[in-house]
Design a protein around this motif. Structure first.
Motif, short mmCIF file in Angstrom:
data_model
loop_
_atom_site.label_atom_id
_atom_site.label_comp_id
_atom_site.label_asym_id
_atom_site.label_seq_id
_atom_site.Cartn_x
_atom_site.Cartn_y
_atom_site.Cartn_z
N SER A 67 16.05 4.43 -7.34
CA SER A 67 16.75 5.65 -7.02
C SER A 67 16.42 6.19 -5.49
O SER A 67 16.66 7.31 -5.14
CB SER A 67 16.46 6.70 -8.12
N GLY A 68 15.32 5.59 -4.85
CA GLY A 68 14.86 6.08 -3.40
C GLY A 68 13.93 6.98 -3.47
O GLY A 68 13.64 7.18 -2.17
N HIS A 69 12.90 7.04 -4.44
CA HIS A 69 11.81 8.12 -4.32
C HIS A 69 12.22 9.37 -3.93
O HIS A 69 11.65 10.11 -2.93
CB HIS A 69 10.86 7.65 -3.49
N GLU A 70 13.55 9.83 -4.47
CA GLU A 70 14.02 11.15 -3.90
C GLU A 70 13.24 12.41 -4.82
O GLU A 70 12.82 12.37 -5.94
CB GLU A 70 15.45 11.31 -4.45
N PRO A 71 12.77 13.15 -3.63
CA PRO A 71 11.83 14.39 -4.18
C PRO A 71 12.59 15.42 -4.84
O PRO A 71 13.66 15.91 -4.44
CB PRO A 71 11.23 15.07 -2.90
N ILE A 103 0.76 -1.40 -0.12
CA ILE A 103 0.06 -0.19 0.00
C ILE A 103 0.94 1.24 0.11
O ILE A 103 1.77 1.14 0.80
CB ILE A 103 -1.03 0.17 1.37
N VAL A 104 0.54 2.12 -1.10
CA VAL A 104 1.32 3.45 -0.94
C VAL A 104 1.26 4.34 0.41
O VAL A 104 0.10 4.29 1.08
CB VAL A 104 0.88 4.40 -1.99
N SER A 105 2.30 4.91 1.05
CA SER A 105 2.36 5.52 2.13
C SER A 105 3.11 6.81 1.69
O SER A 105 3.99 6.81 0.84
CB SER A 105 3.16 5.03 3.33
N VAL A 106 2.64 7.99 2.22
CA VAL A 106 2.98 9.25 1.96
C VAL A 106 3.29 10.28 3.25
O VAL A 106 2.09 10.37 4.10
CB VAL A 106 2.33 10.27 0.96
N SER A 107 4.34 10.50 3.75
CA SER A 107 4.49 11.55 4.73
C SER A 107 4.29 12.96 4.31
O SER A 107 4.91 13.32 3.34
CB SER A 107 5.82 11.45 5.59
N PRO A 108 3.52 13.83 4.92
CA PRO A 108 3.59 15.22 4.44
C PRO A 108 4.93 15.92 4.48
O PRO A 108 5.13 16.69 3.49
CB PRO A 108 2.39 16.03 5.63
N THR A 109 5.54 15.97 5.45
CA THR A 109 6.83 16.71 5.47
C THR A 109 8.07 16.05 6.29
O THR A 109 8.87 16.78 6.75
CB THR A 109 6.68 17.97 6.51
N ALA A 110 8.10 14.76 6.40
CA ALA A 110 9.30 13.83 6.59
C ALA A 110 10.39 14.27 5.87
O ALA A 110 10.36 13.99 4.64
CB ALA A 110 9.14 12.65 6.95
N SER A 111 11.49 14.79 6.23
CA SER A 111 12.56 15.40 5.51
C SER A 111 13.76 14.60 5.57
O SER A 111 14.81 14.99 4.55
CB SER A 111 12.81 16.90 5.60
N SER A 112 14.00 13.63 6.44
CA SER A 112 15.29 12.97 6.31
C SER A 112 15.20 11.94 4.85
O SER A 112 14.38 11.30 4.43
CB SER A 112 15.08 11.94 7.32
N PRO A 113 16.62 12.08 4.25
CA PRO A 113 16.85 11.02 2.99
C PRO A 113 16.49 9.70 3.26
O PRO A 113 16.28 8.81 2.44
CB PRO A 113 18.08 11.46 2.83
N LEU A 114 16.33 9.29 4.46
CA LEU A 114 15.82 7.97 5.01
C LEU A 114 14.32 7.65 4.41
O LEU A 114 14.02 6.53 4.33
CB LEU A 114 16.17 7.45 6.43
N TYR A 115 13.70 8.85 4.53
CA TYR A 115 12.33 8.62 3.97
C TYR A 115 12.26 8.57 2.83
O TYR A 115 11.95 9.39 1.90
CB TYR A 115 11.26 9.89 4.72
N GLY A 116 12.19 7.15 2.00
CA GLY A 116 11.99 7.08 0.79
C GLY A 116 11.95 5.38 0.50
O GLY A 116 11.87 4.92 1.27
N SER A 117 12.30 4.96 -0.54
CA SER A 117 11.84 3.61 -1.02
C SER A 117 13.24 2.65 -0.48
O SER A 117 13.07 1.69 -0.24
CB SER A 117 11.75 3.27 -2.34
N LYS A 118 14.44 3.18 -0.41
CA LYS A 118 15.46 2.48 0.09
C LYS A 118 15.53 2.15 1.27
O LYS A 118 15.96 1.01 1.68
CB LYS A 118 16.83 3.37 -0.39
N ALA A 119 15.16 2.80 2.08
CA ALA A 119 14.83 2.44 3.51
C ALA A 119 13.45 1.79 4.04
O ALA A 119 13.44 1.10 4.95
CB ALA A 119 15.16 3.51 4.64
N LEU A 120 12.53 2.11 3.40
CA LEU A 120 10.91 1.97 3.63
C LEU A 120 10.32 1.20 2.88
O LEU A 120 9.37 0.80 3.03
CB LEU A 120 10.64 3.39 4.10
N GLY A 121 10.98 0.97 1.52
CA GLY A 121 10.41 -0.08 0.75
C GLY A 121 9.63 0.79 -0.51
O GLY A 121 9.51 2.14 -0.47
#
Length: 356
Positions: free
Chosen positions: A324-328, A86-104
């Protein structure tokens, strides 16, 4: 989303923004012809609780998750979503860990990463002619630690000098040791970079000002807080620059007046902080992606999100692919406090962004 605890001041307005977006979507027929139902359970600013309530919501049939606006608190929700495709989106989590490489592969953040946030203020400072800096890093959560790291990386790459990176722990309520070290420097820095957040952030800046240190103070999106403006007031709220996710004005987005009027119609007053806009934008991103995908299926929605560019109240946004990590790819909004009131400086994209 967290409605109680330390994360609540960021998550609560984002939740209100999401609720407004759902109401407006349903007035126009919902998503894929179906009414949108938004259900929240309080994560209580506790990672374990966040993970547990995310699992419960998924078990009850959630097709997407809006996760708390911080990696430490939001990550558990995104992991549960990924485990269930299931897709998840955080409004303003800004750590580069918040993306596909760390969270799927199903995890996204609407925010610029700290790589952009740190680099944007580093470049601003350098363009202002400021060449030396004293850094204070709050060690309590990943957000503040990584923000300082990327700021320092870019500032030193430009040719700036960091005299010292000091540390502070949220909750200490005592900035005297850091103050003493700043005052003992053989040479005064051009500015001070403080990576922290409320409530202690106000105390830290006030301590500097009350002890005669009038140097510019620079920081990140945690400064975007009416409680900080009120605590500093006109006396201490000057020469403070930060980057954030948006600004409550038509200057930042031409459609802001319509958003403000819709907010007032629902909540009885105009918004007084920007944190509602990212929550609103999360719902609109999910709606547009589901419409493009023609489905709420997690795999189809995430691929749609990777392929689109979104024009949002929090800026134009696109994501890299999951590999590529879902980098914004997103600009930062620069703001300056003048007499305790925020003033819009503009949207900026750093000339160079440090690698995450």
């Amino acid at each position: 989303m967290c409605q109680t605890g330390i994360q609540a001041p960021i998550d609560e307005p984002a939740l209100k923004g999401a609720q407004l977006a759902v109401e407006l979507l349903n007035e126009k027929g919902g998503i894929l012809g179906k009414k949108v139902v938004l259900k929240n359970m309080d994560g209580k600013s506790d990672p374990v609780t966040v993970g547990n309530v995310a699992k419960q919501l998924i078990d009850e049939g959630a097709v997407a998750i809006m996760a708390p606006s911080d990696f430490d608190f939001g990550g558990p929700a995104s992991r549960e979503a990924t485990a269930n495709k299931i897709v998840s989106v955080s409004p303003t989590a800004s750590s580069p860990l918040y993306g596909s490489k760390a969270l799927g592969d199903y995890a996204f953040t609407l925010s610029m990463w700290n790589t952009t946030m740190g680099a944007a203020t580093a470049e601003y400072a350098y363009k202002e002619g400021w060449r030396t800096c004293y850094v204070v890093t709050d060690s309590f959560i990943d957000y503040t630690k990584s923000l300082s790291r990327y700021f320092i990386n870019r500032f030193e790459e430009l040719g700036g000098t960091v005299f010292f990176e000091d540390s502070y722990t949220q909750g200490q309520q005592d900035f005297s040791a850091q103050l003493a070290r700043i005052k003992d420097l053989p040479e005064s820095p051009d500015f001070i970079y403080i990576s922290s957040y409320m409530p202690d952030l106000a105390m830290m800046i006030r301590t500097l000002r009350e002890n005669g240190i009038a140097l510019p103070v620079v920081g990140g999106d945690a400064y975007d807080d009416p409680a900080l403006y009120q605590a500093l007031g006109a006396q201490y709220g000057n020469d403070i620059v930060f980057d954030t996710h948006g600004y409550l004005s038509e200057e930042a987005h031409p459609d802001y007046p319509s958003f403000a009027e819709a907010w007032k119609a629902k909540y009885g007053d105009y918004p007084d902080e920007t944190w509602g806009m990212p929550g609103y934008d999360v719902i609109m991103v999910l709606a547009k992606s589901m419409e493009k995908a023609g489905s709420t299926d997690g795999d189809k929605v995430r691929l749609a999100m990777e392929s689109m560019e979104f024009d949002l109240f929090t800026g134009k946004l696109s994501w890299s692919d999951a590999a590529s990590g879902h980098e914004p790819n997103k600009a930062a909004c620069l703001v300056e406090l003048i007499d305790g009131e925020p003033n819009f400086l503009g949207w900026v994209r750093p000339d160079k962004i440090p690698a995450p």
